[in-house]
Write an enzyme that holds these catalytic residues in place. Structure first.
Site, PDB file in Angstrom:
ATOM      1  N   TRP A 187       0.858  -1.175   0.000  1.00  0.00           N
ATOM      2  CA  TRP A 187       0.000   0.000   0.000  1.00  0.00           C
ATOM      3  C   TRP A 187       0.899   1.231   0.000  1.00  0.00           C
ATOM      4  O   TRP A 187       1.836   1.323   0.781  1.00  0.00           O
ATOM      5  CB  TRP A 187      -0.926   0.060   1.230  1.00  0.00           C
ATOM      6  CG  TRP A 187      -1.578   1.419   1.315  1.00  0.00           C
ATOM      7  CD1 TRP A 187      -2.547   1.906   0.494  1.00  0.00           C
ATOM      8  CD2 TRP A 187      -1.231   2.487   2.213  1.00  0.00           C
ATOM      9  NE1 TRP A 187      -2.834   3.208   0.821  1.00  0.00           N
ATOM     10  CE2 TRP A 187      -2.052   3.593   1.866  1.00  0.00           C
ATOM     11  CE3 TRP A 187      -0.317   2.618   3.258  1.00  0.00           C
ATOM     12  CZ2 TRP A 187      -1.970   4.811   2.549  1.00  0.00           C
ATOM     13  CZ3 TRP A 187      -0.237   3.829   3.937  1.00  0.00           C
ATOM     14  CH2 TRP A 187      -1.070   4.913   3.579  1.00  0.00           C
ATOM     15  N   GLU A 227      -3.078  -2.874  -2.425  1.00  0.00           N
ATOM     16  CA  GLU A 227      -4.173  -2.252  -1.665  1.00  0.00           C
ATOM     17  C   GLU A 227      -4.497  -0.855  -2.162  1.00  0.00           C
ATOM     18  O   GLU A 227      -3.664   0.046  -2.150  1.00  0.00           O
ATOM     19  CB  GLU A 227      -3.796  -2.186  -0.172  1.00  0.00           C
ATOM     20  CG  GLU A 227      -4.897  -1.571   0.684  1.00  0.00           C
ATOM     21  CD  GLU A 227      -4.519  -1.491   2.155  1.00  0.00           C
ATOM     22  OE1 GLU A 227      -3.365  -1.824   2.512  1.00  0.00           O
ATOM     23  OE2 GLU A 227      -5.376  -1.070   2.956  1.00  0.00           O
ATOM     24  N   LYS A 229      -7.033   2.671  -2.191  1.00  0.00           N
ATOM     25  CA  LYS A 229      -7.597   3.551  -1.179  1.00  0.00           C
ATOM     26  C   LYS A 229      -8.355   4.682  -1.841  1.00  0.00           C
ATOM     27  O   LYS A 229      -8.078   5.049  -2.981  1.00  0.00           O
ATOM     28  CB  LYS A 229      -6.433   4.087  -0.344  1.00  0.00           C
ATOM     29  CG  LYS A 229      -6.800   5.040   0.736  1.00  0.00           C
ATOM     30  CD  LYS A 229      -5.677   5.148   1.740  1.00  0.00           C
ATOM     31  CE  LYS A 229      -6.087   6.100   2.836  1.00  0.00           C
ATOM     32  NZ  LYS A 229      -5.227   6.007   3.999  1.00  0.00           N
ATOM     33  N   ASP A 260      -9.525  -3.049   1.829  1.00  0.00           N
ATOM     34  CA  ASP A 260      -9.569  -2.486   3.175  1.00  0.00           C
ATOM     35  C   ASP A 260     -10.973  -1.910   3.332  1.00  0.00           C
ATOM     36  O   ASP A 260     -11.396  -1.066   2.529  1.00  0.00           O
ATOM     37  CB  ASP A 260      -8.495  -1.403   3.323  1.00  0.00           C
ATOM     38  CG  ASP A 260      -8.435  -0.823   4.726  1.00  0.00           C
ATOM     39  OD1 ASP A 260      -9.490  -0.420   5.243  1.00  0.00           O
ATOM     40  OD2 ASP A 260      -7.328  -0.752   5.296  1.00  0.00           O
ATOM     41  N   HIS A 263     -11.681   1.811   2.966  1.00  0.00           N
ATOM     42  CA  HIS A 263     -11.146   2.543   1.825  1.00  0.00           C
ATOM     43  C   HIS A 263     -12.131   2.813   0.696  1.00  0.00           C
ATOM     44  O   HIS A 263     -11.746   2.929  -0.460  1.00  0.00           O
ATOM     45  CB  HIS A 263      -9.930   1.798   1.265  1.00  0.00           C
ATOM     46  CG  HIS A 263      -8.737   1.902   2.153  1.00  0.00           C
ATOM     47  ND1 HIS A 263      -7.486   1.480   1.799  1.00  0.00           N
ATOM     48  CD2 HIS A 263      -8.611   2.399   3.406  1.00  0.00           C
ATOM     49  CE1 HIS A 263      -6.642   1.701   2.789  1.00  0.00           C
ATOM     50  NE2 HIS A 263      -7.304   2.250   3.778  1.00  0.00           N
ATOM     51  N   HIS A 287      -8.408  -6.215   4.624  1.00  0.00           N
ATOM     52  CA  HIS A 287      -7.998  -5.428   5.781  1.00  0.00           C
ATOM     53  C   HIS A 287      -9.305  -5.027   6.446  1.00  0.00           C
ATOM     54  O   HIS A 287      -9.963  -4.090   5.988  1.00  0.00           O
ATOM     55  CB  HIS A 287      -7.228  -4.176   5.362  1.00  0.00           C
ATOM     56  CG  HIS A 287      -5.764  -4.390   5.239  1.00  0.00           C
ATOM     57  ND1 HIS A 287      -4.873  -3.366   5.047  1.00  0.00           N
ATOM     58  CD2 HIS A 287      -5.027  -5.518   5.322  1.00  0.00           C
ATOM     59  CE1 HIS A 287      -3.642  -3.863   4.994  1.00  0.00           C
ATOM     60  NE2 HIS A 287      -3.715  -5.170   5.148  1.00  0.00           N
ATOM     61  N   ASP A 295     -12.107   7.234   6.595  1.00  0.00           N
ATOM     62  CA  ASP A 295     -11.254   6.059   6.827  1.00  0.00           C
ATOM     63  C   ASP A 295     -10.603   6.157   8.210  1.00  0.00           C
ATOM     64  O   ASP A 295      -9.392   6.276   8.337  1.00  0.00           O
ATOM     65  CB  ASP A 295     -10.195   6.043   5.709  1.00  0.00           C
ATOM     66  CG  ASP A 295      -9.181   4.942   5.868  1.00  0.00           C
ATOM     67  OD1 ASP A 295      -9.512   3.919   6.475  1.00  0.00           O
ATOM     68  OD2 ASP A 295      -8.045   5.111   5.372  1.00  0.00           O
ATOM     69  N   ASP A 297     -10.335   4.102  10.778  1.00  0.00           N
ATOM     70  CA  ASP A 297      -9.675   2.953  11.399  1.00  0.00           C
ATOM     71  C   ASP A 297     -10.082   2.736  12.849  1.00  0.00           C
ATOM     72  O   ASP A 297      -9.238   2.471  13.702  1.00  0.00           O
ATOM     73  CB  ASP A 297      -8.146   3.075  11.267  1.00  0.00           C
ATOM     74  CG  ASP A 297      -7.683   2.867   9.829  1.00  0.00           C
ATOM     75  OD1 ASP A 297      -7.952   1.791   9.289  1.00  0.00           O
ATOM     76  OD2 ASP A 297      -7.082   3.791   9.257  1.00  0.00           O
ATOM     77  N   ASP A 327      -6.942  -4.238  10.136  1.00  0.00           N
ATOM     78  CA  ASP A 327      -6.187  -3.001   9.970  1.00  0.00           C
ATOM     79  C   ASP A 327      -6.942  -1.840  10.602  1.00  0.00           C
ATOM     80  O   ASP A 327      -7.825  -1.261   9.975  1.00  0.00           O
ATOM     81  CB  ASP A 327      -5.932  -2.725   8.480  1.00  0.00           C
ATOM     82  CG  ASP A 327      -5.085  -1.469   8.282  1.00  0.00           C
ATOM     83  OD1 ASP A 327      -4.549  -0.949   9.280  1.00  0.00           O
ATOM     84  OD2 ASP A 327      -4.967  -1.007   7.136  1.00  0.00           O
TER      85      ASP A 327
HETATM   86  C1  RNT Z   1      -3.712   2.832   4.979  1.00  0.00           C
HETATM   87  C2  RNT Z   1      -3.808   1.394   4.635  1.00  0.00           C
HETATM   88  C3  RNT Z   1      -2.655   0.548   5.065  1.00  0.00           C
HETATM   89  C4  RNT Z   1      -2.151   0.918   6.435  1.00  0.00           C
HETATM   90  C5  RNT Z   1      -1.133  -0.024   6.990  1.00  0.00           C
HETATM   91  C6  RNT Z   1      -0.422   0.563   8.159  1.00  0.00           C
HETATM   92  O1  RNT Z   1      -4.863   3.518   4.733  1.00  0.00           O
HETATM   93  O2  RNT Z   1      -4.986   0.866   5.137  1.00  0.00           O
HETATM   94  O3  RNT Z   1      -2.990  -0.784   4.975  1.00  0.00           O
HETATM   95  O4  RNT Z   1      -3.181   1.024   7.352  1.00  0.00           O
HETATM   96  O5  RNT Z   1      -0.310  -0.436   6.003  1.00  0.00           O
HETATM   97 ZN    ZN Z   2      -5.252  -1.245   5.056  1.00  0.00          ZN
END
Ligand code: RNT
Ligand code: ZN
Length: 419
Positions: A187, A227, A229, A260, A263, A287, A295, A297, A327
């Protein structure tokens, strides 16, 4: 009361109930035991890593909170991960970022990392019967800027190409050592705050070429995941590695696309993407995260999005083709508790999916009985899955129900609060 006896009798009643709709609870438990989660090492220390220079987090991602007790070094991080795993039934994996190498206090730049910097991780993982996954780290470095692999500046671009090539090599060594492929996630944050003056194609074309170069070396013990986003903080207008970009690249080159769950646009269904990826890409990397308004997290919880995702994977009979990584990073609460809540939520979602009376519901659909289909789908939500979950925990020697809270409080008192 949660005596072994009461858990067993609740399970037996639940099993009868499930049998009446054609579901075998023991099969569901067996399948859940096979589901390995890839725990993200970066929840334990707020994505800091152990480079001697230890730069600020950049690349459009952010951790909020300063709850005490974060892991300050490898020893602490390993202990924290083991503590989390004590409360998560089954056998799992640990996903490392390149910045978590064992650099022994030396300055090792990203384009210099070697398998030897991960040798102690490999040995530790083997000792604890854990498997490792890996991630290149393009953020939090003086050369990160807004563009890495898509940077028109050859020197910067080559630096990150070299880093990523080395990461694949390290991942391959990990995979060989554990007799199981290491999932290597790529990523990068590349993008821009405003719409680029050049067309958007320019940077995507450069990224495509960089990826081609990186992937030109073939390995047998690692699998590449790419990955996408939607956007990063400070890079809101344009993301070079968008979903369309990686979906196209992955489909054409046979690479695994990482989904993810944070994302995408908030109204977009990630569950709905599973089946298309299954048709056009080899496997899927997840993820699992939880976006709140963006986003963000947040710690993963058992919500409808997660249930939809798990159900879709199970309904597609695709558990074997989907790798479930987590993640998220929350520094406002006990970080180990954050791991445990998220992992147990994912397991609960998959358990509910595995317990769905699929045969009956599918038959309704095949016979055009749509009232009945919806009715069974609704009724299946209130079948006694928690009794099966408790049995899974009991059988796997982890705390049943809320009992893990006390375990984590004790670890906080004895270990985390002394840091
Ligand atoms: C970031 C991505 C990525 C990170 C990690 C730390 O938006 O989700 O995967 O969270 O690599
Ligand atoms: Zn991620």
């Amino acid at each position: 009361m949660k005596t072994e006896h009461s858990i067993q009798s609740a399970f037996s009643i639940a099993s009868d109930r499930y049998a009446s709709v054609g579901v075998n609870t023991n099969d569901a438990i067996d399948k859940l035991e096979q589901l390995s989660l890839s725990l993200h090492c970066w929840q334990a220390d707020d994505v800091g890593g152990f480079e001697s220079s230890g730069g600020e987090l950049s690349g459009g991602i952010q951790v909020t909170g300063n709850y005490p007790g974060k892991a300050r070094n490898i020893v602490e991080l390993r202990a924290d991960v083991l503590e989390a795993l004590r409360h998560i039934g089954g056998s799992h994996r640990l996903s490392l970022h390149a910045i978590y190498g064992d650099f022994g206090g030396k300055k090792v730049d990203r384009d210099e990392i070697e398998p030897e910097h991960f040798a102690s991780w490999i040995a530790w993982a083997r000792e604890h019967k854990l498997k490792l996954d890996f991630n290149s780290t393009s953020f939090g470095h003086p050369k990160s800027g807004d563009l890495t692999l898509s940077n028109p500046d050859e020197a910067i671009r080559n630096f990150w190409i070299e880093h990523t090539k080395r990461c694949r090599h390290i991942a391959d060594e990990m995979g060989a050592a554990q007799y199981d492929p290491c999932m290597m996630n790529l990523w990068i944050h590349d993008g821009s705050k405003e719409t680029p003056a050049h067309n958007r194609l320019r940077y995507r074309r450069i990224l495509e070429r960089s990826l081609d170069e990186i992937f030109s070396q073939h390995y047998h013990n690692m699998k590449d995941c790419i990955e996408a986003k939607l956007f990063g903080i400070g890079l809101e207008s344009y993301t070079v590695g968008s979903y369309d970009f990686y979906l196209g690249y992955g489909a054409r080159k046979g690479k695994i696309v990482t989904l993810d769950t944070g994302h995408f646009h908030l109204t977009e269904s990630v569950a709905d993407k599973i089946s298309s990826l299954l048709l056009f890409t080899p496997e899927i990397m997840l993820h699992v995260s939880r976006p709140i308004r963006w986003d963000s997290d947040h710690v993963v919880i058992l919500n409808d999005d997660l249930l939809d995702l798990a159900r879709e994977i199970v309904r597609c009979d695709a558990i074997d083709r989907v790798h479930v990584g987590l993640d998220y990073f929350d520094a406002t609460i006990n970080r180990i508790g954050a791991y445990v809540i998220g992992c147990r939520a994912v397991q609960k979602a998959f358990l509910q999916a595995l317990l769905e009376p699929r045969n009956i519901i599918e038959q309704c659909e095949d016979n055009g009985k749509f009232f009945e289909r919806l009715a069974y789908q609704e009724e299946s939500k209130s079948l006694p899955w928690p009794a099966v979950w408790d049995m899974f925990c009991l059988k796997n020697n982890v705390a049943v129900g809320e009992d893990y809270i006390a375990g984590i409080q004790e670890y906080e008192l004895k270990i985390l609060s002394k840091r």
